[in-house]
Scaffold this active site. Structure first.
Site, PDB file in Angstrom:
ATOM      1  N   ASP A 150       0.890  -1.087   0.083  1.00 17.88           N
ATOM      2  CA  ASP A 150      -0.078  -0.059   0.191  1.00 17.88           C
ATOM      3  C   ASP A 150       0.830   1.183   0.068  1.00 17.88           C
ATOM      4  OD1 ASP A 150      -2.566   1.445   0.468  1.00 17.88           O
ATOM      5  OD2 ASP A 150      -3.274  -0.284   1.389  1.00 17.88           O
ATOM      6  N   ASP A 196      -2.877   4.554  -2.519  1.00 14.22           N
ATOM      7  CA  ASP A 196      -3.973   5.009  -1.420  1.00 14.22           C
ATOM      8  C   ASP A 196      -4.404   6.383  -1.948  1.00 14.22           C
ATOM      9  OD1 ASP A 196      -5.357   4.928   1.306  1.00 14.22           O
ATOM     10  OD2 ASP A 196      -4.183   6.774   1.518  1.00 14.22           O
ATOM     11  N   GLU A 210      -6.595   3.818  -6.045  1.00 16.01           N
ATOM     12  CA  GLU A 210      -7.590   4.013  -5.356  1.00 16.01           C
ATOM     13  C   GLU A 210      -8.293   5.378  -5.999  1.00 16.01           C
ATOM     14  OE1 GLU A 210      -9.692   4.551  -0.905  1.00 16.01           O
ATOM     15  OE2 GLU A 210      -7.453   5.219  -1.317  1.00 16.01           O
ATOM     16  N   HIS A 265     -11.048  -2.834   3.301  1.00 17.57           N
ATOM     17  CA  HIS A 265     -11.155  -2.441   4.850  1.00 17.57           C
ATOM     18  C   HIS A 265     -11.772  -1.034   5.416  1.00 17.57           C
ATOM     19  CE1 HIS A 265      -8.265   0.253   2.564  1.00 17.57           C
ATOM     20  NE2 HIS A 265      -7.927   0.833   3.995  1.00 17.57           N
ATOM     21  N   ASP A 266     -12.426  -0.441   4.177  1.00 13.79           N
ATOM     22  CA  ASP A 266     -13.055   0.678   4.446  1.00 13.79           C
ATOM     23  C   ASP A 266     -14.474   0.462   4.385  1.00 13.79           C
ATOM     24  OD1 ASP A 266     -10.733   2.226   4.960  1.00 13.79           O
ATOM     25  OD2 ASP A 266     -10.566   2.843   2.709  1.00 13.79           O
TER      26      ASP A 266
END
Ligand code: GLC
Ligand code: CA
Length: 549
Positions: A98, A200, A242, A316-317
């Site tokens: 990430d 990210d 993302e 994870h969000d």
């Protein structure tokens, strides 16, 4: 033309603090991940997206990095990381890291130095502005995690920008020294053996702060092209951006087939249609399948041959898919498989988020104090203080809090779900005794084996990877059905998103032809009648060889 290797892979996302705890301190870690690589190999995934494991004060669970070159001690050491890369590689699993470079931690040495004096060589690594005449912040902007986007630095009398928490100051990409440092860091990780990056909030690095432009800023694509050239461009990497702000036109730039930016986008249009346009995720809207299908179909057809998309329900969000779109009470296993089938047979790279392959569900803690997520905690406090109804906020948290996805992985039915011998950093979901890896591996009808089969199918049938897409029954509010075709195959994917049985009419050319059932979550189907009755949450896939006319 040969297709890139990442066209037919499946990615598995690991949230390290919740995956497996090897030393019983309640926190998942790298040796824990290594101990579960055989499990991932059995599932059949090709790539691990590892959420951040770098040194961090963990204000946002590692999305606030204080040293990009080292591992957080709670997760292990660089030697553990090397071992993870090597052990994964033995099982033909590659690793992407990430890359969190829109911002760093306020404890990163760059920021520590920057805030010491306006003359610091790192001052310009961050974004500083003068207060207004009355001392208030330079603008009214609101951060994603609550409060102003500007934080006053007492020592130097200026405000710094942070789009997320105040411990996540935004890096200043207008300063050429920033990309230079980031590129060098990326190359060191690539040299170490990782194969790429999940990037990210990468759509924020082209921002133009003074014009109030954050996402999709004017310099975004130049910066991605420069990054590509300076780092992964020559390395046959997998890079996934993302991009909450990407529409299909934008996605074709990020992920254009000539490969001068990223491999693929990770965009959220199918997710945000479930949120209130004004209040966002804290005011969820009722699920609307017709709208969801329109979004999927648009991305499938518009990117075909012109870009590459990620396929996901979860990360994870986000809340757990089976809780959001399925029926975790009456049809948990069946609806979890239906969701997997509906998603995995489209074009794009599928992502499985840890525990999704077990059909893990949302959690409902009674007290907001049991939630650890900074966004959940801050927004709850802020909104309740502003007069929002506390019970309504709790209901929204139960539905959409990021901690739904972050409760520890369920390995078995023992205390703490086999994740740790100690109290974990976030409580386990109490349903771990029914839903866990050990149970799934024993049960040939489990969600796990459905995912395993879907991964195999993607490798066996090129029509899944490259075929054309056609949406069927676009206006049906319970059934999602589509065709994938190539010169030699027709594949029908048919799924019922409701707890009722429904009867539909499929297009005539598909009827009464004998085909092969590739996968289903109830009995096999090989032939279609005029009136097809689907059981609650039923899903099946039939493939026909195209008979020459
Ligand atoms: C991304 C991450 C999220 C994080 C945020 C700030 O959206 O997925 O977890 O909080 O960026 O880094
Ligand atoms: Ca640990």
């Amino acid at each position: 033309m040969a297709h890139p290797w990442w066209h037919n892979v499946v990615v598995y996302q690991i949230y390290p603090r919740s995956f497996m705890d090897s030393n019983n301190d309640g926190m998942g870690d790298l040796p824990g991940i290594i101990s579960k690589l055989d499990y991932l190999a059995q599932l059949g995934i090709d790539v691990i997206w590892l959420s951040p494991v770098f040194k961090s004060p963990m204000d946002d669970n590692g999305y606030d990095i204080s040293d990009y070159e080292d591992i957080a001690p709670e997760f292990g050491t660089l030697a553990d990381m090397d071992r993870l890369i090597a052990e994964a590689s033995k099982r033909s699993i590659r690793i992407i890291l990430d890359l969190v470079v829109n911002h760093s931690s306020d404890e990163h040495p760059w920021f520590v130095s920057a805030r010491q004096s306006k003359d610091s060589p790192y001052r310009d690594f961050y974004i500083w502005r003068q207060p207004k005449a009355d001392g208030s912040p330079p603008s009214e902007l609101h951060s994603y995690f609550g409060g102003s986007m500007w934080e006053l630095d007492e020592a130097t009398g200026e405000y710094y920008l942070h789009q997320f928490s105040k411990k996540q100051p935004d890096l200043n990409w207008d300063n050429p020294a920033v990309p230079e440092a980031v590129h060098a860091m990326m190359n060191r990780w690539l040299d170490r053996g990782i194969v790429g990056f999940r990037m990210d909030v990468i759509d924020l690095i082209g921002k133009d702060v003074d014009r109030g432009i954050f996402a999709r800023g004017p310099k975004l694509h130049d910066r991605l092209q420069a990054m590509n050239q300076a780092t992964f461009g020559q390395r046959d990497a997998l890079t996934v951006g993302e991009a909450w702000s990407a529409d299909t036109e934008e996605a074709k730039r990020y992920a254009n087939p000539n490969g001068n930016e990223l491999s693929m986008v990770f965009q959220f249009e199918h997710i945000v249609i479930g949120w209130d346009p004004e209040h966002g995720k804290w005011k969820p809207r009722p699920f609307n399948l017709v709208e969801l299908k329109q979004v999927f179909a648009k991305w499938q057809t518009e990117l075909h041959g012109q870009g590459w998309n990620s396929l996901f329900w979860n990360n994870h969000d986000l809340p757990r898919a089976v809780s959001k779109y399925g029926d975790p009470g009456h049809y948990r296993v069946r609806s979890a498989k239906m969701l997997a089938i509906a998603l995995h047979l489209m074009q794009g790279t599928p992502y499985i988020y840890q525990g999704e392959e077990l059909g893990m569900t949302n959690v409902q803690f009674d007290s907001v104090d049991d939630y650890q997520d900074i966004e959940t905690r801050n927004l709850y406090a802020e909104r309740v203080a502003a007069g929002h109804d506390a019970a309504e906020m709790m209901a929204a948290i139960h539905e959409n809090s990021r901690d739904n996805a972050r409760t520890p992985m369920h390995w078995d039915a023992s205390e703490q779900a086999g994740f740790s011998q100690n109290q974990p950093w976030l409580k386990v979901n109490p349903n771990y005794r029914e839903i866990n890896v050990a149970q799934c591996l024993e049960d040939p009808g489990s969600v796990f084996y459905c995912y395993q089969k879907l991964i195999k199918l993607r490798k066996a049938h090129d029509v899944i990877v490259h075929g054309d897409f056609e949406l069927l029954l676009p206006d049906h509010d319970k059934v999602f059905a589509y065709l994938r075709t190539d010169p030699t195959n027709t594949m029908l994917v048919c799924t019922n998103f409701s707890a009722e049985s429904v009867t539909v009419q499929l297009p005539e050319p598909l009827l009464n032809r004998q085909g092969e059932c590739l996968i289903s979550n109830l009995e096999e189907r090989t032939i279609l009648d005029n009136n097809l009755t689907l059981a609650p949450y039923e899903a099946f896939v039939i493939r026909w060889e195209k008979t020459p006319e």
